[in-house]
Scaffold this active site. Sequence first.
Site, short mmCIF file in Angstrom:
data_model
loop_
_atom_site.label_atom_id
_atom_site.label_comp_id
_atom_site.label_asym_id
_atom_site.label_seq_id
_atom_site.Cartn_x
_atom_site.Cartn_y
_atom_site.Cartn_z
N ASP A 19 -12.05 -9.35 4.51
CA ASP A 19 -13.32 -9.38 3.76
C ASP A 19 -13.89 -10.80 3.82
OD1 ASP A 19 -13.32 -6.71 2.97
OD2 ASP A 19 -13.99 -7.21 0.94
N TYR B 185 0.83 -1.21 0.00
CA TYR B 185 0.00 0.00 0.00
C TYR B 185 0.87 1.26 0.00
CZ TYR B 185 -4.56 -2.16 0.84
OH TYR B 185 -5.73 -2.85 0.72
N ASP C 91 -6.10 -7.19 4.24
CA ASP C 91 -7.23 -6.59 3.53
C ASP C 91 -8.11 -7.70 2.96
OD1 ASP C 91 -8.80 -4.61 2.22
OD2 ASP C 91 -7.78 -5.13 0.35
N ASP D 97 -2.41 -18.55 1.37
CA ASP D 97 -3.37 -19.32 0.56
C ASP D 97 -4.04 -20.39 1.41
OD1 ASP D 97 -0.84 -20.47 0.68
OD2 ASP D 97 -0.82 -21.16 -1.41
N LYS E 22 3.61 -15.52 3.28
CA LYS E 22 3.84 -16.29 2.04
C LYS E 22 5.35 -16.49 1.97
CE LYS E 22 2.44 -18.08 -1.87
NZ LYS E 22 1.59 -19.29 -1.95
C1 IPM Z 1 -10.34 -1.52 3.91
C2 IPM Z 1 -10.62 -0.95 2.54
C3 IPM Z 1 -9.48 -0.03 2.18
C4 IPM Z 1 -8.21 -0.85 2.12
C5 IPM Z 1 -9.68 0.75 0.86
C6 IPM Z 1 -10.99 1.49 0.85
C7 IPM Z 1 -8.53 1.67 0.57
O1 IPM Z 1 -10.80 -1.96 1.62
O2 IPM Z 1 -10.29 -0.72 4.88
O3 IPM Z 1 -10.21 -2.73 4.04
O4 IPM Z 1 -7.89 -1.47 1.09
O5 IPM Z 1 -7.49 -0.87 3.13
MN MN Z 2 -10.71 -3.98 2.43
#
Ligand code: IPM
Ligand code: MN
Length: 353
Positions: free
Chosen positions: A247, A142, A243, A219, A187
Site C-alpha cells: 500500500d 493471515y 500487505d 520498519d 523483523k
Molecule cells: C490486499 C488486500 C487484502 C489483503 C484484503 C482485502 C483481504 O488488502 O490484497 O492487499 O489484506 O491481502
Molecule cells: Mn492490502
Amino acid sequence: MKLKIAVLAGDGIGPEIMEQGVAVLSAVARKCGHDVTYREALCGAHAIDEVGDPFPEETFQTCLWADAVLFASVGDPKFDNDPTARVRPEQGLLAMRKKLGLYANIRPVETFDCLIHKSPLKDELVRGADFICIRELTGGMYFGEKKEGTDEAYDTNYYSRPEVERILRVAYQYARQRRRHVTVVDKANVLASSRLWRKVAQEMMTEYPDVQTDFMYVDNAAMRMIQDPRFFDVMVTENTFGDILTDEGSCITGSMGLLPSASTGSSTPVFEPIHGSWPQGKGLNIANPLAQILSVAMLFEYFDLKAEGQLIREAVRASLDANVRTPEIQVEGGARYGTREVGQWIVKYIEEK
Ligand code: IPM
Ligand code: MN
C-alpha cells in the site's frame, strides 16, 4: 493460443473496470490471433448476497477450468462496520488465494513520468523508482492458527521452510530478469518466523551469486521506501509485511489506480488491480480502468506473450500522453473522460495499431 479466462468482477467499481479489461483483452486477442473463451463467476459481497458464500464452489470450479483468472475487486461498506458479520467479502479473496495455492503475489511499483506530481514524495526522490514487491500470500498470520475469544485473541505467524524457499525462488527469478538485487524484508531482531526467513535466505543466496542479496528490517524498509525508493529492485517479504508495504509502495508512485498485480502458485494464476472496490465510485463511470487493463498485460506476459503485453502498455502510455484520463489524474482544465471512454480509447488504439 487458446485461452480460457475466468472473469470475477466482484463488487463496487469492479464490474465497470472489468468491462474495459475484458474489452482490451478481446481487442488484443483479435489483433494477435488468440482464441479466448470467458466464463463469469460470482465473488465477494455480491456472492454473499446471491448464494451466501463469498467464494462459492462453482466459482472455484470456474477458476480451475480457466487458464487464468481476471479479477477486479471485492468489498462492501455494509460489512466493514459490522464486527459480528458472519461472512465477509474479503474472506472470498483469501479463500481463492488458499484454494488456488497462490503463494506468490507480484506487485510492481513503477512510476509514470506524467503522474509524478501526484506523488506525496518530492519529484527528485521518486522519479525513476521501479521495483517489485514479491509478497508471500498463503501463509503467515493471515492463515495461521487463530483464536477469537471475548477477552483474548491471537493470530499465529507460522512459516515452514518449504514455504519460505519457494517464495524466495520466485524473488530470485524476477531479480535475474531485472537489476539482480533482492532485499529480504523481515523483523528478525524480534520474530522467530523472521529468523527462519533469514536463515533460509542466507543459505539460498549462495545459489544465486550473480544476484546481490541484502536484508532489511521491515520498519527500516518502510522508511527507506519513502526516503530512497530507487534503492529497491526486488523486495521479498511475508504476507502481512507485504500487505502493508505494498500500500505504501502504490501510493508513493502517485498512480495507485494504475498498478496491476499477479498472483501465481500451484494452480490457475490470478491477475488483478492492487486497489480496492471503491464503493463510493460505483456506477458513476469515474473509476480508472488502467490497473485492470495493465493486469491484462501481466496476464499475457505470464503466458510469454510479450508483444501482447507491450501493446497494452504502449496503448496505456499513449492514453495518458493524450490526456485521455479519468478525473483523478486529469490535468487541470482537461477534457472529461470516464471509465468507459478511457477503455474504449485504448481498444481503438490497439485496433488501429
Ligand atoms: C490486499 C488486500 C487484502 C489483503 C484484503 C482485502 C483481504 O488488502 O490484497 O492487499 O489484506 O491481502
Ligand atoms: Mn492490502
